[in-house]
Design a protein around this motif. Structure first.
Motif, PDB file in Angstrom:
ATOM      1  N   LEU A 289      28.187 -17.610  -6.253  1.00  0.00           N
ATOM      2  CA  LEU A 289      27.245 -18.670  -5.860  1.00  0.00           C
ATOM      3  C   LEU A 289      27.395 -19.111  -4.406  1.00  0.00           C
ATOM      4  CD1 LEU A 289      27.100 -20.904  -9.080  1.00  0.00           C
ATOM      5  CD2 LEU A 289      25.228 -19.602  -8.053  1.00  0.00           C
ATOM      6  N   PRO A 290      28.635 -19.213  -3.858  1.00  0.00           N
ATOM      7  CA  PRO A 290      28.727 -19.606  -2.448  1.00  0.00           C
ATOM      8  C   PRO A 290      27.986 -18.654  -1.527  1.00  0.00           C
ATOM      9  CG  PRO A 290      30.864 -19.820  -3.505  1.00  0.00           C
ATOM     10  CD  PRO A 290      29.968 -19.120  -4.482  1.00  0.00           C
ATOM     11  N   LEU A 291      27.896 -17.349  -1.880  1.00  0.00           N
ATOM     12  CA  LEU A 291      27.209 -16.382  -1.036  1.00  0.00           C
ATOM     13  C   LEU A 291      25.722 -16.337  -1.339  1.00  0.00           C
ATOM     14  CD1 LEU A 291      30.308 -15.243  -1.459  1.00  0.00           C
ATOM     15  CD2 LEU A 291      29.372 -13.253  -0.289  1.00  0.00           C
ATOM     16  N   SER A 292      25.382 -16.257  -2.627  1.00  0.00           N
ATOM     17  CA  SER A 292      23.976 -16.080  -2.986  1.00  0.00           C
ATOM     18  C   SER A 292      23.151 -17.339  -2.767  1.00  0.00           C
ATOM     19  CB  SER A 292      23.870 -15.638  -4.454  1.00  0.00           C
ATOM     20  OG  SER A 292      24.380 -16.638  -5.326  1.00  0.00           O
ATOM     21  N   ALA A 293      23.746 -18.505  -2.922  1.00  0.00           N
ATOM     22  CA  ALA A 293      22.997 -19.755  -2.785  1.00  0.00           C
ATOM     23  C   ALA A 293      23.522 -20.650  -1.672  1.00  0.00           C
ATOM     24  CB  ALA A 293      23.025 -20.516  -4.115  1.00  0.00           C
ATOM     25  N   THR A 294      24.443 -20.156  -0.852  1.00  0.00           N
ATOM     26  CA  THR A 294      25.059 -20.912   0.256  1.00  0.00           C
ATOM     27  C   THR A 294      25.492 -22.298  -0.196  1.00  0.00           C
ATOM     28  OG1 THR A 294      22.918 -21.714   1.052  1.00  0.00           O
ATOM     29  CG2 THR A 294      23.771 -19.675   2.032  1.00  0.00           C
ATOM     30  N   LEU A 295      26.338 -22.327  -1.210  1.00  0.00           N
ATOM     31  CA  LEU A 295      26.790 -23.593  -1.776  1.00  0.00           C
ATOM     32  C   LEU A 295      28.227 -23.905  -1.386  1.00  0.00           C
ATOM     33  CD1 LEU A 295      25.331 -23.346  -5.395  1.00  0.00           C
ATOM     34  CD2 LEU A 295      24.379 -24.537  -3.423  1.00  0.00           C
ATOM     35  N   SER A 296      28.529 -25.190  -1.245  1.00  0.00           N
ATOM     36  CA  SER A 296      29.890 -25.655  -1.006  1.00  0.00           C
ATOM     37  C   SER A 296      30.612 -25.770  -2.341  1.00  0.00           C
ATOM     38  CB  SER A 296      29.867 -27.017  -0.311  1.00  0.00           C
ATOM     39  OG  SER A 296      29.259 -27.974  -1.174  1.00  0.00           O
ATOM     40  N   TYR A 297      31.875 -26.251  -2.325  1.00  0.00           N
ATOM     41  CA  TYR A 297      32.610 -26.456  -3.570  1.00  0.00           C
ATOM     42  C   TYR A 297      31.823 -27.377  -4.505  1.00  0.00           C
ATOM     43  CZ  TYR A 297      36.717 -24.683  -1.018  1.00  0.00           C
ATOM     44  OH  TYR A 297      37.594 -23.918  -0.309  1.00  0.00           O
ATOM     45  N   ALA A 298      31.360 -28.499  -3.961  1.00  0.00           N
ATOM     46  CA  ALA A 298      30.603 -29.443  -4.777  1.00  0.00           C
ATOM     47  C   ALA A 298      29.287 -28.835  -5.228  1.00  0.00           C
ATOM     48  CB  ALA A 298      30.348 -30.737  -3.998  1.00  0.00           C
ATOM     49  N   GLY A 299      28.658 -28.041  -4.350  1.00  0.00           N
ATOM     50  CA  GLY A 299      27.408 -27.398  -4.713  1.00  0.00           C
ATOM     51  C   GLY A 299      27.568 -26.427  -5.860  1.00  0.00           C
ATOM     52  N   VAL A 300      28.662 -25.655  -5.845  1.00  0.00           N
ATOM     53  CA  VAL A 300      28.939 -24.724  -6.941  1.00  0.00           C
ATOM     54  C   VAL A 300      29.162 -25.489  -8.239  1.00  0.00           C
ATOM     55  CG1 VAL A 300      30.548 -22.997  -7.834  1.00  0.00           C
ATOM     56  CG2 VAL A 300      29.862 -22.935  -5.426  1.00  0.00           C
ATOM     57  N   ALA A 301      29.935 -26.575  -8.152  1.00  0.00           N
ATOM     58  CA  ALA A 301      30.189 -27.382  -9.352  1.00  0.00           C
ATOM     59  C   ALA A 301      28.881 -27.914  -9.924  1.00  0.00           C
ATOM     60  CB  ALA A 301      31.137 -28.536  -9.022  1.00  0.00           C
ATOM     61  N   ASN A 302      27.984 -28.399  -9.055  1.00  0.00           N
ATOM     62  CA  ASN A 302      26.695 -28.902  -9.515  1.00  0.00           C
ATOM     63  C   ASN A 302      25.860 -27.798 -10.149  1.00  0.00           C
ATOM     64  OD1 ASN A 302      27.217 -31.515  -8.617  1.00  0.00           O
ATOM     65  ND2 ASN A 302      26.402 -31.107  -6.573  1.00  0.00           N
ATOM     66  N   ALA A 303      25.906 -26.611  -9.533  1.00  0.00           N
ATOM     67  CA  ALA A 303      25.129 -25.491 -10.070  1.00  0.00           C
ATOM     68  C   ALA A 303      25.642 -25.071 -11.446  1.00  0.00           C
ATOM     69  CB  ALA A 303      25.193 -24.312  -9.100  1.00  0.00           C
ATOM     70  N   MET A 304      26.952 -25.064 -11.627  1.00  0.00           N
ATOM     71  CA  MET A 304      27.528 -24.704 -12.927  1.00  0.00           C
ATOM     72  C   MET A 304      27.135 -25.735 -13.983  1.00  0.00           C
ATOM     73  SD  MET A 304      29.203 -21.843 -12.398  1.00  0.00           S
ATOM     74  CE  MET A 304      30.518 -21.605 -13.609  1.00  0.00           C
ATOM     75  N   ASN A 305      27.122 -26.996 -13.603  1.00  0.00           N
ATOM     76  CA  ASN A 305      26.713 -28.042 -14.548  1.00  0.00           C
ATOM     77  C   ASN A 305      25.231 -27.918 -14.910  1.00  0.00           C
ATOM     78  OD1 ASN A 305      29.274 -29.240 -14.685  1.00  0.00           O
ATOM     79  ND2 ASN A 305      28.885 -30.495 -12.879  1.00  0.00           N
ATOM     80  N   GLU A 306      24.398 -27.567 -13.916  1.00  0.00           N
ATOM     81  CA  GLU A 306      22.968 -27.408 -14.186  1.00  0.00           C
ATOM     82  C   GLU A 306      22.705 -26.248 -15.144  1.00  0.00           C
ATOM     83  OE1 GLU A 306      21.009 -26.971 -10.467  1.00  0.00           O
ATOM     84  OE2 GLU A 306      20.885 -29.126 -10.093  1.00  0.00           O
ATOM     85  N   LYS A 307      23.545 -25.236 -15.073  1.00  0.00           N
ATOM     86  CA  LYS A 307      23.392 -24.085 -15.969  1.00  0.00           C
ATOM     87  C   LYS A 307      23.925 -24.373 -17.362  1.00  0.00           C
ATOM     88  CE  LYS A 307      23.786 -20.702 -12.194  1.00  0.00           C
ATOM     89  NZ  LYS A 307      22.443 -20.077 -12.352  1.00  0.00           N
ATOM     90  N   GLY A 308      24.543 -25.525 -17.543  1.00  0.00           N
ATOM     91  CA  GLY A 308      25.063 -25.894 -18.853  1.00  0.00           C
ATOM     92  C   GLY A 308      26.329 -25.158 -19.238  1.00  0.00           C
ATOM     93  N   ILE A 309      27.097 -24.717 -18.255  1.00  0.00           N
ATOM     94  CA  ILE A 309      28.347 -23.996 -18.522  1.00  0.00           C
ATOM     95  C   ILE A 309      29.489 -25.009 -18.588  1.00  0.00           C
ATOM     96  CG2 ILE A 309      29.933 -22.215 -17.697  1.00  0.00           C
ATOM     97  CD1 ILE A 309      27.588 -21.010 -16.136  1.00  0.00           C
ATOM     98  N   PRO A 310      30.173 -25.115 -19.705  1.00  0.00           N
ATOM     99  CA  PRO A 310      31.306 -26.043 -19.784  1.00  0.00           C
ATOM    100  C   PRO A 310      32.412 -25.647 -18.807  1.00  0.00           C
ATOM    101  CG  PRO A 310      30.622 -25.319 -21.974  1.00  0.00           C
ATOM    102  CD  PRO A 310      29.932 -24.435 -20.993  1.00  0.00           C
ATOM    103  N   SER A 311      33.067 -26.633 -18.241  1.00  0.00           N
ATOM    104  CA  SER A 311      34.177 -26.367 -17.320  1.00  0.00           C
ATOM    105  C   SER A 311      35.388 -25.856 -18.098  1.00  0.00           C
ATOM    106  CB  SER A 311      34.545 -27.650 -16.578  1.00  0.00           C
ATOM    107  OG  SER A 311      35.194 -28.553 -17.465  1.00  0.00           O
ATOM    108  N   PRO A 312      36.444 -25.432 -17.408  1.00  0.00           N
ATOM    109  CA  PRO A 312      37.652 -24.983 -18.119  1.00  0.00           C
ATOM    110  C   PRO A 312      38.203 -26.004 -19.096  1.00  0.00           C
ATOM    111  CG  PRO A 312      37.764 -24.332 -15.820  1.00  0.00           C
ATOM    112  CD  PRO A 312      36.549 -25.179 -15.957  1.00  0.00           C
ATOM    113  N   SER A 313      38.018 -27.290 -18.812  1.00  0.00           N
ATOM    114  CA  SER A 313      38.504 -28.334 -19.712  1.00  0.00           C
ATOM    115  C   SER A 313      37.483 -28.693 -20.782  1.00  0.00           C
ATOM    116  CB  SER A 313      38.869 -29.595 -18.925  1.00  0.00           C
ATOM    117  OG  SER A 313      37.710 -30.130 -18.293  1.00  0.00           O
ATOM    118  N   GLY A 314      36.284 -28.088 -20.702  1.00  0.00           N
ATOM    119  CA  GLY A 314      35.252 -28.368 -21.675  1.00  0.00           C
ATOM    120  C   GLY A 314      34.253 -29.415 -21.236  1.00  0.00           C
ATOM    121  N   GLY A 315      34.521 -30.083 -20.111  1.00  0.00           N
ATOM    122  CA  GLY A 315      33.624 -31.114 -19.617  1.00  0.00           C
ATOM    123  C   GLY A 315      32.785 -30.610 -18.463  1.00  0.00           C
TER     124      GLY A 315
END
Length: 556
Positions: A235-261
């Motif tokens: 995602l940082p390459l394909s969508a030019t996202l920062s750390y926070a941007g990647v986190a937001n993108a993962m949340n938008e896709k509905g992918i649970p984090s490693p901790s489940g949240g």
């Protein structure tokens, strides 16, 4: 913690109850041989019974659950035990009861002797267990017959702890060298698998390796955890996202984090910088850095920990590290707004104030001593217009480069720094390979010195040749690793620094980020003295530059 107070410390008793986290207290039909351990509640009940039989009043019940290792760094598992012992030594209570001696302090006989023979002469009583047949504690420090047993068993407990700790360290060291994953579980997106291997004697054994995790990530599209983890790097390459941007993108896709949240920027950062995703063994968070580091063996080589392909290649991981910062130090959050991820100003971190020796950052249109805003903070605070200093330093830099010979220490240091900047992993590999080579050379020299000094004379002669062969083998392997690492870095292209005809063109075409990188590769420090109000900026009078690989530059 239970608290009961009494007026006379000699009538008070503390209870110390402890249970290891690692030991399960229940058996099952499938595992009837599982070790049983009395619970803390049961220990406390027995301790209170002992206190009542002895006519003592319970003051505190100290409780611990955790490892007993004395060698665990930052271990807090035995804080209550230390406090319980201190309370007894300081006379806050007259007695301390513990369920069993192997639950007690593992520092050896010294801890027991301070109780048996107190410096103030006031008797203390250290009790262990309870014998229903005799109606007395199993061990009692006030009983002369028990004193020797207490000291002996305390020493045995200490020795066993040391042996166990040494075995654990040796085992983990071997596993790490052998490319086995020593943590309980793998990073998100990777799983621990057992791989059957054969040792030199032909015996089979299992190695714990990492493999890409094919378990479901739990998102609507049915991605695996391995595929979800790979998105963090793409995602940082394909969508030019920062750390926070990647986190937001993962949340938008509905992918649970490693901790489940929900995903957060810190999780993304730790994953992108974790060498395990590129298949390499790690050493944990060390060297004062809050991230996992690449492990290098005694030969200075990285060690693979993967069974099968890695989740990402070295190049893909490095590209992700760069992409989250952006070509100009800017990553884009999900809303497309600018997001600075690194220092923006050309001379940030280089400018120093002679008045207080502090660093000076850019504020507004000038560089100024940060202590100038603090009352009484700097006797002669630096203040200089940023454009004036930037232009002057650039002019001095061009003159310095044009007047340097290819073999000058200045250009040699710049080449090393440029290599570390443009080839970070290869440079890191070369650094550790050189360290391993130096250790191997030192080891062989020490062996030969010992031989010369007679260490291997007589019966010890038989041990010299095997040791020499092993030392030579290690040295050869380290030399090969160092040569390979050196060739991987290769010759760093800094022709643009040597050829004065290219300097102006390079500087004009360079981005702000590249200009900053050039300054930091060529300069160690820039000292700027305080100017006089009303006088124009005079760089030759006020600026002293310490160039890379050199001392303070002599002013012309």
């Amino acid at each position: 913690m239970t608290t009961d107070t009494g007026p006379d410390p000699s009538n008070l008793i503390d209870l110390f109850c402890r249970k290891s986290k690692a030991v399960k207290s229940r058996t099952s039909a499938s595992n009837p041989r599982r070790k049983q351990e009395i619970s803390i509640a049961a220990q406390e009940a027995l301790g209170r019974k002992v206190a009542a039989l002895l006519g003592k009043q319970v003051r505190h019940v100290w409780k611990e659950v955790g490892s007993a290792s004395r060698f665990r760094k930052g271990n807090k598992a035995r804080d209550d035990q230390t406090k319980a012992l201190a309370a007894l030594e300081q006379g806050e209570v007259g007695a301390l009861w513990c369920y069993r001696l192997d639950r007690w302090d593992r520092r050896g006989a010294g801890a027991i002797l301070r109780i048996i023979e107190p410096e103030d002469g006031i008797p203390r009583r250290l009790l262990f267990g309870w014998d229903e047949d005799t109606g007395r504690p199993v061990l009692d420090s006030t009983n002369k017959r028990d004193r020797g047993e207490l000291i002996r068993r305390a020493e045995e407990a200490r020795e066993e702890t040391e042996r166990l700790s040494e075995r654990v360290r040796d085992t983990k060291s071997h596993q790490r060298d052998n490319g086995e994953w020593i943590n309980h579980s793998g990073p998100y997106g990777l799983k621990v698998v057992l791989v059957t291997s054969v040792d030199d004697e032909g015996d089979e054994y299992d190695e714990r390796k990492l493999a890409i995790d094919d378990a479901e990530a739990g998102d609507p599209k049915g991605l695996t955890k391995g595929e979800a983890a790979r998105l963090v790097f793409t995602l940082p390459l394909s969508a030019t996202l920062s750390y926070a941007g990647v986190a937001n993108a993962m949340n938008e896709k509905g992918i649970p984090s490693p901790s489940g949240g929900l995903w957060i920027a810190v999780t993304v950062r730790d994953m992108i910088h974790n060498p395990a995703y590129a298949g390499w063994q790690t050493t944990g968070r060390q060297d004062g850095k809050q991230r996992r580091m690449v492990f290098y063996n005694s030969e200075g080589n990285r060690v693979s920990v993967m069974h099968g392909p890695a989740l990402v290649t070295d190049d893909e991981q490095q590209a992700a590290k760069i992409a989250v910062k952006g070509a100009e130090g800017v990553g884009l959050p999900k809303d497309g707004s600018p997001h600075d991820t690194r220092a923006k100003h050309r001379l940030s971190g280089l400018v120093r104030c002679p008045g207080c020796t502090s660093s000076s950052s850019k504020s507004g249109n000038s560089y100024r001593c940060w202590r100038s805003t603090v009352k009484g903070g700097c006797p002669a605070p630096l203040y200089v217009l940023a454009k004036s200093l930037d232009d002057y330093v650039a002019h001095r830099w061009a003159a310095k480069v044009a007047g340097s010979e290819p073999d000058d220490p200045f250009l040699t240091t710049v080449a090393e720094r440029w290599a570390a900047l443009t080839q970070p992993q290869a440079t890191e590999d070369e650094k550790y390979a050189k360290l391993a080579l130096r250790d191997a050379e030192t080891n062989l020299q020490r062996l030969l010195t010992d031989r010369q000094n007679g260490v291997y004379d007589g019966p010890a002669e038989q041990f010299f040749e095997p040791a020499r062969r092993e030392a030579l083998s290690r040295l050869t392997a380290a030399q090969d690793a160092a040569n390979a690492a050196k060739s991987e870095v290769g010759a760093v292209e800094i022709g643009w620094l040597v050829d004065s005809a290219d300097i102006e063109d390079v500087w004009l075409r360079a981005s702000d980020a590249m200009k900053r990188d050039i300054m930091h590769a060529c300069i160690d420090e820039i000292w700027v003295t305080k100017g006089q109000r009303g006088r124009p900026f005079n760089g030759d009078e006020r600026v002293t530059i310490i160039w890379a690989g050199e001392g303070v530059e002599a002013q012309e």
